[in-house]
Write a protein that holds these residues in place. Structure first.
Motif, PDB file in Angstrom:
ATOM      1  N   VAL A 299       4.190 -28.381  -2.007  1.00 14.75           N
ATOM      2  CA  VAL A 299       4.392 -26.936  -2.030  1.00 14.75           C
ATOM      3  C   VAL A 299       5.832 -26.592  -1.678  1.00 14.75           C
ATOM      4  O   VAL A 299       6.461 -25.727  -2.311  1.00 14.75           O
ATOM      5  CB  VAL A 299       3.403 -26.255  -1.062  1.00 14.75           C
ATOM      6  N   ASP A 300       6.383 -27.274  -0.674  1.00 12.08           N
ATOM      7  CA  ASP A 300       7.760 -27.019  -0.252  1.00 12.08           C
ATOM      8  C   ASP A 300       8.743 -27.286  -1.388  1.00 12.08           C
ATOM      9  O   ASP A 300       9.652 -26.498  -1.669  1.00 12.08           O
ATOM     10  CB  ASP A 300       8.093 -27.898   0.951  1.00 12.08           C
ATOM     11  N   LEU A 301       8.560 -28.414  -2.065  1.00 13.76           N
ATOM     12  CA  LEU A 301       9.454 -28.750  -3.176  1.00 13.76           C
ATOM     13  C   LEU A 301       9.305 -27.762  -4.319  1.00 13.76           C
ATOM     14  O   LEU A 301      10.303 -27.292  -4.879  1.00 13.76           O
ATOM     15  CB  LEU A 301       9.136 -30.161  -3.678  1.00 13.76           C
ATOM     16  N   ALA A 302       8.055 -27.423  -4.685  1.00  9.32           N
ATOM     17  CA  ALA A 302       7.842 -26.508  -5.800  1.00  9.32           C
ATOM     18  C   ALA A 302       8.446 -25.143  -5.510  1.00  9.32           C
ATOM     19  O   ALA A 302       9.084 -24.539  -6.390  1.00  9.32           O
ATOM     20  CB  ALA A 302       6.342 -26.381  -6.080  1.00  9.32           C
ATOM     21  N   ALA A 303       8.278 -24.633  -4.286  1.00 11.61           N
ATOM     22  CA  ALA A 303       8.838 -23.329  -3.948  1.00 11.61           C
ATOM     23  C   ALA A 303      10.362 -23.348  -4.035  1.00 11.61           C
ATOM     24  O   ALA A 303      10.989 -22.415  -4.570  1.00 11.61           O
ATOM     25  CB  ALA A 303       8.384 -22.920  -2.550  1.00 11.61           C
ATOM     26  N   TYR A 304      10.975 -24.417  -3.540  1.00 11.10           N
ATOM     27  CA  TYR A 304      12.431 -24.511  -3.601  1.00 11.10           C
ATOM     28  C   TYR A 304      12.914 -24.573  -5.043  1.00 11.10           C
ATOM     29  O   TYR A 304      13.857 -23.879  -5.432  1.00 11.10           O
ATOM     30  CB  TYR A 304      12.900 -25.748  -2.834  1.00 11.10           C
ATOM     31  N   ARG A 305      12.270 -25.389  -5.866  1.00  8.88           N
ATOM     32  CA  ARG A 305      12.698 -25.528  -7.250  1.00  8.88           C
ATOM     33  C   ARG A 305      12.503 -24.229  -8.027  1.00  8.88           C
ATOM     34  O   ARG A 305      13.314 -23.881  -8.897  1.00  8.88           O
ATOM     35  CB  ARG A 305      11.919 -26.651  -7.930  1.00  8.88           C
ATOM     36  N   ILE A 306      11.451 -23.489  -7.741  1.00  5.76           N
ATOM     37  CA  ILE A 306      11.232 -22.211  -8.419  1.00  5.76           C
ATOM     38  C   ILE A 306      12.318 -21.217  -8.042  1.00  5.76           C
ATOM     39  O   ILE A 306      12.857 -20.498  -8.897  1.00  5.76           O
ATOM     40  CB  ILE A 306       9.829 -21.673  -8.079  1.00  5.76           C
ATOM     41  N   VAL A 307      12.664 -21.154  -6.756  1.00  7.36           N
ATOM     42  CA  VAL A 307      13.759 -20.273  -6.329  1.00  7.36           C
ATOM     43  C   VAL A 307      15.068 -20.708  -6.977  1.00  7.36           C
ATOM     44  O   VAL A 307      15.855 -19.880  -7.469  1.00  7.36           O
ATOM     45  CB  VAL A 307      13.872 -20.264  -4.794  1.00  7.36           C
ATOM     46  N   GLN A 308      15.331 -22.000  -7.009  1.00 11.41           N
ATOM     47  CA  GLN A 308      16.572 -22.516  -7.601  1.00 11.41           C
ATOM     48  C   GLN A 308      16.661 -22.152  -9.076  1.00 11.41           C
ATOM     49  O   GLN A 308      17.703 -21.666  -9.546  1.00 11.41           O
ATOM     50  CB  GLN A 308      16.630 -24.030  -7.425  1.00 11.41           C
TER      51      GLN A 308
END
Length: 394
Positions: A299-308
């Motif tokens: 979840v942490d990685l997906a949220a960061y990549r979506i924001v990026q």
């Protein structure tokens, strides 16, 4: 010693060889004078027994190609042999015909043969008891040995073969399912690698391309502005190279945990991302709702990549401003990026290439985590919102 190929399992040569052996065995019994066993027709020439022997041997050769015909021919031959006085050779070969019928014929045939042979055995026993007393019980023995026994043996072999065929089909189906699972795993891994490559390469190169375009479009920039643009290009290139090196190392080293290795970036590192975006010319107003907490790795990685990805799209297609909202809810985390959309193209009129893979990748990340994702225009702005399950608050 290996058998010749022409007598291999399932080949017609094996049936012909078995028929020939049956004929040879019958002729051997004929040669030693084992006919007739019951001379109720003493005037019959002994050579007459050869015709039923030949017929029952032909019935053995038809066991696979014409099972029904073989049973009929064999039965007629054994009845004719019985009328002549019964010979050992024909009777023994006929047991092979009964066995083959149960193994290769339809299932209703072996049921019918079992009823007939058992009925003859019981009937012979009853007739013997009534005619000769208890000694007459032996009358049913030949029917049991030469009728019931080969039929029961054929039924057992048939059931074993049917079970083996079922197990073989189940094994083949399992192998196909395993192959499908393997292909699905390969496709899923390729999709994951494509998302990671897009996030690592496309986002960083977008910033590089934007600033290079700005430098080319404005040749009269002063030195400080040129240095600032080149600094952003250098930082974006270095960051992209570092993440690419990390991903390549993951692919080369199978012992590394792909989840841990591929998730060095997290939501708590958004400050660095926002600083790079600010250097690139995108002003981001950030709002955090709720109490930040540790999230599951995926979840942490997906949220960061979506924001990026969302901020990169805002930098590429927006007016230079964006709003980022990160909401920590009791059972999920929601990230929202909203930015005004530029009506015209870049300063030089040339748009940067975009294949739409960013939205596809974001949607796939959210779908893998059973979250929700929306993206589209709203009140003159472009809005991306993703909700990801984050577990109960501890």
């Amino acid at each position: 010693m290996r058998m010749p190929g022409w007598v291999g399992s399932g080949r017609p040569g094996r049936d012909l060889a078995l028929a020939g052996l049956s004929l040879v065995g019958g002729l051997a019994a004929y040669g030693v004078g084992l006919q007739p066993q019951f001379p109720w027709a003493p005037d019959v020439p002994r050579v007459s027994f050869l015709l039923p022997l030949l017929a029952v041997s032909v019935a053995v050769g038809l066991r696979r190609v014409a099972t029904r015909t073989g049973l009929v021919v064999g039965t007629v031959a054994v009845l004719a042999d019985a009328a002549l006085g019964v010979s050992v050779g024909v009777t023994v070969v006929y047991t092979q015909v009964l066995y083959d019928t149960c193994v290769y014929g339809p299932s209703r045939w072996w049921r019918w043969l079992l009823r007939v042979t058992v009925g003859l055995s019981v009937g012979g026993t009853v007739v013997g008891l009534l005619w000769w007393g208890w000694r007459g019980a032996a009358v049913g023995m030949p029917f049991a040995l030469l009728g019931v026994l080969p039929v029961v043996t054929g039924i057992s072999v048939r059931q074993y073969r049917d079970q083996a065929a079922t197990e073989r089909a189940r094994a083949e189906q399992t192998a196909r399912l395993v192959e499908l699972d393997r292909r699905q795993a390969v496709l899923a891994e390729r999709a994951r690698m494509a998302r990671e490559l897009h996030d690592v390469v496309a986002n960083q190169l977008s910033a590089v391309a934007l600033h290079a375009t700005a430098l080319l479009a404005a040749p009269g920039l002063d030195r400080p502005r040129i240095d600032a643009a080149l600094r952003v290009i250098r930082e974006s290139s270095v960051q992209g190279m570092a993440e690419m090196r990390q991903l390549v190392g993951l692919l080369r080293e199978p012992s590394v945990d792909p989840v841990q290795e591929a998730t060095r970036v997290r939501l708590d590192e958004l400050d660095r991302l926002l600083a790079r975006m600010a250097d690139a010319g995108l002003r981001v107003r950030t709002t955090v709702r709720g109490s930040p907490r540790e999230l599951p790795v995926g979840v942490d990685l997906a949220a960061y990549r979506i924001v990026q990805e969302s901020l990169t799209n805002a930098l590429r297609h927006g007016t230079g401003t964006a709003e980022l909202t990160v909401a920590y809810l009791p059972t999920e985390v929601a990230v929202t990026v909203e930015n005004p959309v530029r009506s015209g193209g870049p300063a030089d009129g040339a748009a940067l290439p975009a294949g739409g893979a960013g939205l596809i990748g974001m949607r796939e990340r959210v779908a893998l985590l059973d979250g929700g994702f929306t993206a589209g225009p709203r009140d003159g702005c472009w809005r991306v919102r993703a909700t990801l399950p984050a577990g109960e608050r501890t």
